[in-house]
Write a protein that holds these residues in place. Structure first.
Motif, short mmCIF file in Angstrom:
data_model
loop_
_atom_site.label_atom_id
_atom_site.label_comp_id
_atom_site.label_asym_id
_atom_site.label_seq_id
_atom_site.Cartn_x
_atom_site.Cartn_y
_atom_site.Cartn_z
N PHE A 190 0.84 -1.20 0.00
CA PHE A 190 0.00 0.00 0.00
C PHE A 190 0.88 1.25 0.00
O PHE A 190 1.80 1.38 0.79
N LYS A 191 0.61 2.20 -0.90
CA LYS A 191 1.43 3.39 -1.05
C LYS A 191 0.65 4.68 -0.72
O LYS A 191 1.01 5.76 -1.17
N GLY A 192 -0.41 4.53 0.05
CA GLY A 192 -1.20 5.70 0.43
C GLY A 192 -0.58 6.42 1.63
O GLY A 192 0.63 6.42 1.84
N THR A 193 -1.43 7.02 2.43
CA THR A 193 -0.98 7.77 3.60
C THR A 193 -0.35 6.85 4.63
O THR A 193 -0.92 5.81 4.99
N THR A 194 0.81 7.20 5.12
CA THR A 194 1.50 6.43 6.14
C THR A 194 1.42 7.15 7.48
O THR A 194 0.91 8.27 7.58
N PHE A 195 1.94 6.51 8.50
CA PHE A 195 1.90 7.08 9.84
C PHE A 195 2.61 8.44 9.90
O PHE A 195 2.12 9.39 10.51
N THR A 196 3.75 8.52 9.24
CA THR A 196 4.53 9.76 9.28
C THR A 196 3.89 10.88 8.45
O THR A 196 4.31 12.04 8.55
N ASP A 197 2.91 10.54 7.61
CA ASP A 197 2.21 11.56 6.84
C ASP A 197 1.14 12.27 7.66
O ASP A 197 0.66 13.34 7.26
N LEU A 198 0.78 11.70 8.79
CA LEU A 198 -0.26 12.28 9.63
C LEU A 198 0.25 13.53 10.34
O LEU A 198 1.46 13.66 10.56
N LEU A 200 1.36 15.92 13.33
CA LEU A 200 2.09 15.54 14.53
C LEU A 200 1.17 15.27 15.71
O LEU A 200 1.42 14.37 16.52
N CYS A 201 0.09 16.05 15.81
CA CYS A 201 -0.82 15.85 16.94
C CYS A 201 -1.48 14.48 16.87
O CYS A 201 -1.70 13.83 17.91
N LEU A 202 -1.80 14.01 15.65
CA LEU A 202 -2.39 12.67 15.50
C LEU A 202 -1.35 11.59 15.77
O LEU A 202 -1.67 10.54 16.37
N GLN A 203 -0.13 11.80 15.32
CA GLN A 203 0.92 10.82 15.61
C GLN A 203 1.10 10.65 17.11
O GLN A 203 1.18 9.53 17.63
N LEU A 204 1.14 11.78 17.81
CA LEU A 204 1.32 11.74 19.26
C LEU A 204 0.12 11.09 19.94
O LEU A 204 0.27 10.33 20.90
N ASN A 205 -1.06 11.36 19.42
CA ASN A 205 -2.27 10.77 19.98
C ASN A 205 -2.26 9.26 19.86
O ASN A 205 -2.67 8.53 20.78
N LEU A 226 9.96 10.86 14.40
CA LEU A 226 9.34 9.99 15.41
C LEU A 226 10.23 9.87 16.64
O LEU A 226 9.74 9.70 17.75
N GLN A 227 11.54 9.96 16.45
CA GLN A 227 12.46 9.94 17.58
C GLN A 227 12.20 11.11 18.51
O GLN A 227 12.17 10.96 19.73
N VAL A 228 11.94 12.27 17.95
CA VAL A 228 11.64 13.45 18.76
C VAL A 228 10.34 13.25 19.52
O VAL A 228 10.25 13.53 20.72
N LEU A 229 9.31 12.75 18.83
CA LEU A 229 8.02 12.53 19.48
C LEU A 229 8.10 11.49 20.58
O LEU A 229 7.46 11.60 21.63
#
Length: 325
Positions: A190-198, A200-205, A226-229
């Motif tokens: 799958f080449k759609g939206t990935t986790f890192t494309d979200l 930052l607030c959603l990634q952290l959530n 992601l290391q920073v988060l």
């Protein structure tokens, strides 16, 4: 001698005990029985009663000791089907781990065979879906360590069955460990939206919903952002507060160089001192009215007017404790 070689490779730490163990084995008799034991051990169908519930006797009575045992409950509650349910998978794995740590010798021969068959199904499931790899590695290592100890105590009435059967089981564990170590995680097509494309607030959530600090560390190794988060202080603070009480946290305070509480270091210190909070999607239920143990949703002959209000959820440790007397 093959048995000598296998046990020698399993138990490397105590040469004196190994020598006593090997000298006590009757190699001729063992060789004759090995083929029969291996054939018996290859039964892959779990034995369980037609009714997938069990009555748990109250009190420590001879009747309870003779019938309602941990092994009997393990045979009756259809764990083979439970591992296929994502809500029950972690529950069963935790139960297998607790049994491996201290309850193997309390299982009957049939229950031990069921245990190994269910464990094999767990491993095969992980190999197929490539999930929960670390969890099963830890389970196998716990079981491996326990069996090493039990095999060295052969002759002291701690094992059920021939020593060759246990050696075969240890060989199986090593094979499963190697299979898990050889897993190559495949990147989805799958080449759609990935986790890192979200955002930052959603990634952290999403990261706040991870209950294991090791998962946070692993996720932080994927990408610099992601290391920073993954180093977010609030993230680790919530993780500590989820698993541990305020009193436990106060006893393990660690300050950073800036004089702030280092929640990440505190988390890893706390997990070495206290058990983490366990939460499962589905658990075994004990009916307080009729004292029947079953999975949620399983019909049982309860005489209560409203059986659902009589059910109490049991943790894996609660399940083990039911059969301690």
């Amino acid at each position: 001698n093959r048995i000598l070689f296998v046990i020698h490779s399993f138990c490397k730490k105590d040469d004196h005990n190994k020598e006593n163990l090997f000298n006590s084995l009757n190699y001729d008799v063992a060789a004759k029985k090995r083929k029969k034991d291996l054939l018996n051990n290859k039964a892959k169908i779990q034995y369980f009663h037609q009714e997938k519930w069990i009555y748990v006797h109250k009190g420590s009575t001879k009747e309870r000791h003779g019938y309602c045992t941990l092994g009997e409950a393990f045979n009756r509650l259809d764990f083979s089907s439970a591992i296929l349910d994502s809500r029950r998978f972690n529950y069963v794995v935790r139960l297998l781990e607790l049994i491996a740590k201290s309850q193997l010798t309390s299982l009957s021969g049939i229950a031990q065979k069921n245990y190994m068959n269910i464990l094999e199904k767990v491993v095969q499931k992980v190999l197929e879906d490539q999930q929960n790899i670390r969890l099963i590695r830890e389970l196998l290592q716990t079981l491996y360590t326990s069996l090493c100890t039990l095999v060295q105590r052969v002759g002291k009435s701690v094992l059920v069955g021939n020593i060759n059967m246990w050696v075969h089981r240890m060989e199986s564990i090593l094979h499963w460990q190697q299979q898990l170590n050889n897993i190559q995680i495949t990147r989805p097509a799958f080449k759609g939206t990935t986790f890192t494309d979200l955002p930052l607030c959603l990634q952290l959530n999403i990261m706040q919903r991870l209950s294991d600090g090791r998962d946070l560390v692993s996720l932080g190794q994927v990408a610099p952002d992601l290391q920073v988060l993954s180093e977010d202080r609030l993230l680790w603070k919530k993780l500590c507060q989820y698993h541990f009480t305020d009193r436990q946290i106060r006893k393990r305070l660690i300050l950073s160089d800036k004089g702030q509480l280092d929640w990440k270091k505190m988390y890893f210190k706390l997990i070495r001192c206290y058990p983490r909070k366990e939460q499962y999607g589905d658990t075994l239920q004990l009916c307080r009215h009729c004292h029947i143990l079953s999975w949620k949703g399983t019909d049982h002959p309860c005489t209560a007017n409203n059986p659902e209000t009589c059910s109490t959820s049991l943790s894996p440790q609660d399940f083990i404790n039911l059969f301690r007397f």
